[in-house]
Design a protein around this motif. Structure first.
Motif, PDB file in Angstrom:
ATOM      1  N   VAL A 196     -34.963 -30.280  35.492  1.00  0.00           N
ATOM      2  CA  VAL A 196     -34.036 -29.439  36.242  1.00  0.00           C
ATOM      3  C   VAL A 196     -32.612 -29.973  36.158  1.00  0.00           C
ATOM      4  O   VAL A 196     -31.642 -29.231  36.324  1.00  0.00           O
ATOM      5  N   THR A 197     -32.470 -31.261  35.872  1.00  0.00           N
ATOM      6  CA  THR A 197     -31.147 -31.870  35.813  1.00  0.00           C
ATOM      7  C   THR A 197     -30.524 -31.730  34.426  1.00  0.00           C
ATOM      8  O   THR A 197     -31.229 -31.668  33.412  1.00  0.00           O
ATOM      9  N   GLU A 198     -29.194 -31.702  34.382  1.00  0.00           N
ATOM     10  CA  GLU A 198     -28.477 -31.642  33.111  1.00  0.00           C
ATOM     11  C   GLU A 198     -27.989 -33.027  32.681  1.00  0.00           C
ATOM     12  O   GLU A 198     -27.403 -33.175  31.613  1.00  0.00           O
ATOM     13  N   ARG A 233     -34.738 -26.008  30.975  1.00  0.00           N
ATOM     14  CA  ARG A 233     -34.207 -25.412  32.211  1.00  0.00           C
ATOM     15  C   ARG A 233     -33.711 -23.975  32.006  1.00  0.00           C
ATOM     16  O   ARG A 233     -33.484 -23.254  32.974  1.00  0.00           O
ATOM     17  N   GLU A 234     -33.549 -23.563  30.742  1.00  0.00           N
ATOM     18  CA  GLU A 234     -33.192 -22.178  30.464  1.00  0.00           C
ATOM     19  C   GLU A 234     -34.427 -21.295  30.287  1.00  0.00           C
ATOM     20  O   GLU A 234     -34.309 -20.073  30.204  1.00  0.00           O
ATOM     21  N   THR A 273     -38.170 -17.907  33.107  1.00  0.00           N
ATOM     22  CA  THR A 273     -36.895 -17.189  33.224  1.00  0.00           C
ATOM     23  C   THR A 273     -36.952 -15.897  32.396  1.00  0.00           C
ATOM     24  O   THR A 273     -37.832 -15.740  31.527  1.00  0.00           O
ATOM     25  N   LEU A 320     -39.962 -27.274  36.910  1.00  0.00           N
ATOM     26  CA  LEU A 320     -39.249 -28.044  35.895  1.00  0.00           C
ATOM     27  C   LEU A 320     -39.346 -29.555  36.079  1.00  0.00           C
ATOM     28  O   LEU A 320     -39.225 -30.305  35.117  1.00  0.00           O
ATOM     29  N   CYS A 337     -42.825 -18.497  37.201  1.00  0.00           N
ATOM     30  CA  CYS A 337     -42.491 -19.792  36.596  1.00  0.00           C
ATOM     31  C   CYS A 337     -41.414 -19.689  35.529  1.00  0.00           C
ATOM     32  O   CYS A 337     -40.696 -20.672  35.284  1.00  0.00           O
ATOM     33  N   ASN A 352     -38.195 -21.843  35.579  1.00  0.00           N
ATOM     34  CA  ASN A 352     -37.491 -21.861  36.853  1.00  0.00           C
ATOM     35  C   ASN A 352     -37.638 -23.223  37.540  1.00  0.00           C
ATOM     36  O   ASN A 352     -38.607 -23.955  37.292  1.00  0.00           O
ATOM     37  N   PRO A 353     -36.699 -23.590  38.409  1.00  0.00           N
ATOM     38  CA  PRO A 353     -36.658 -24.927  39.016  1.00  0.00           C
ATOM     39  C   PRO A 353     -37.962 -25.428  39.645  1.00  0.00           C
ATOM     40  O   PRO A 353     -38.265 -26.622  39.502  1.00  0.00           O
ATOM     41  N   PRO A 354     -38.761 -24.585  40.339  1.00  0.00           N
ATOM     42  CA  PRO A 354     -39.955 -25.131  40.987  1.00  0.00           C
ATOM     43  C   PRO A 354     -40.945 -25.813  40.051  1.00  0.00           C
ATOM     44  O   PRO A 354     -41.740 -26.650  40.497  1.00  0.00           O
TER      45      PRO A 354
END
Length: 264
Positions: A166-168, A154-155, A250, A162, A248, A158-160
């Motif tokens: 996306v969750t921790e 997730r680092e 970061t 993942l 896509c 990007n969320p779309p």
């Protein structure tokens, strides 16, 4: 452009596993029934290694692994012409021509090689038009190769793209397979991109079993296109592919790939 405009860069740590372009045309029986002697002679200096194979369509199959087989819409005999290193392959079938490489360095080089092959195809077989234009980029991120072993996905993405990562609240180590797929219209006539993302293993002789995260994008247009107009689509696909990939990832991953700016 469909995806946000981004600076054109070349990554020193190139994440590409393979780049494939396939151009389909109405079936030419001469290719199927006769050995491509004149075609081979025209490309032999650049692609001296000759083989035959069963051809398959390069449309995407919803599969969670990079380098996995594509949808088979019918198999037929095909001819493969490779360079001395085996890093560049030109494939000729009765209804398509394809260029592929795992050693992609620049669009300008790939484009030049492709146009040269199309010129030979036109001279030898004179197809009336193309019925499908496809350009596919397969990227795979291996964290250990970038010194990012301790960074969660997730680092880096990007969320779309993942999915569950996306969750921790869930440990990445508990997942052995993930897969996300979407299909998106582009901003020019009848063009689409099929994208699949998820965990995958690098399929190379020196690869470890470390899971990587792949972004596999197939840009395509299924319509009647004049031979001379194919490059208009391909140039747009190439530019859109760069925009999509940077959409896509970061800034952390972008910088870890060591981008170098290049002129448009």
């Amino acid at each position: 452009m469909k995806f946000p405009e981004s600076p054109r860069v070349r990554y020193t740590c190139n994440p590409l596993v393979e780049v494939i372009c396939q151009l389909r045309f109405p079936k030419i029986l001469k290719i199927e029934k006769e050995a491509p002697v004149d075609f081979q002679e025209a490309v032999r200096l650049e692609y001296p290694v000759f083989n035959t194979s069963q051809s398959i369509d390069l449309s995407l199959l919803s599969s969670p692994q990079p380098n996995s087989p594509s949808v088979v819409l019918g198999q037929s005999f095909a001819y493969e012409f490779a360079d001395k290193t085996g890093e560049w392959k030109l494939t000729l079938g009765s209804d398509f021509i394809a260029l592929s490489t795992p050693k992609y360095e620049s669009w300008e080089d790939f484009r030049k090689r492709l146009l040269s092959a199309v010129e030979v195809l036109t001279k030898c077989y004179n197809p009336s038009h193309f019925t499908r234009i496809g350009l596919r980029y397969e990227n795979l991120i291996i964290r250990s190769e970038l010194g990012l072993e301790n960074r969660p996905w997730r680092e880096l993405f990007n969320p779309p793209v993942l999915g569950v990562f996306v969750t921790e609240n869930l440990s990445e180590k508990d997942f052995t397979e993930t897969f996300l797929y979407f299909k998106c219209r582009l901003d020019y006539a009848d063009a689409m991109v099929n994208v699949r993302c998820g965990l995958g293993i690098k399929n190379t002789p020196n690869a470890t079993n470390e899971p990587g995260y792949f972004i596999d994008a197939d840009f395509n247009a299924e319509k009647t296109t004049e031979i001379k107009d194919a490059t208009t689509y391909l140039d747009r696909f190439n530019r859109e592919a760069g925009n999509l990939f940077q959409w896509c990832i970061t800034p952390t991953l972008h910088q870890s790939l060591q981008p170098k700016s290049i002129e448009r």
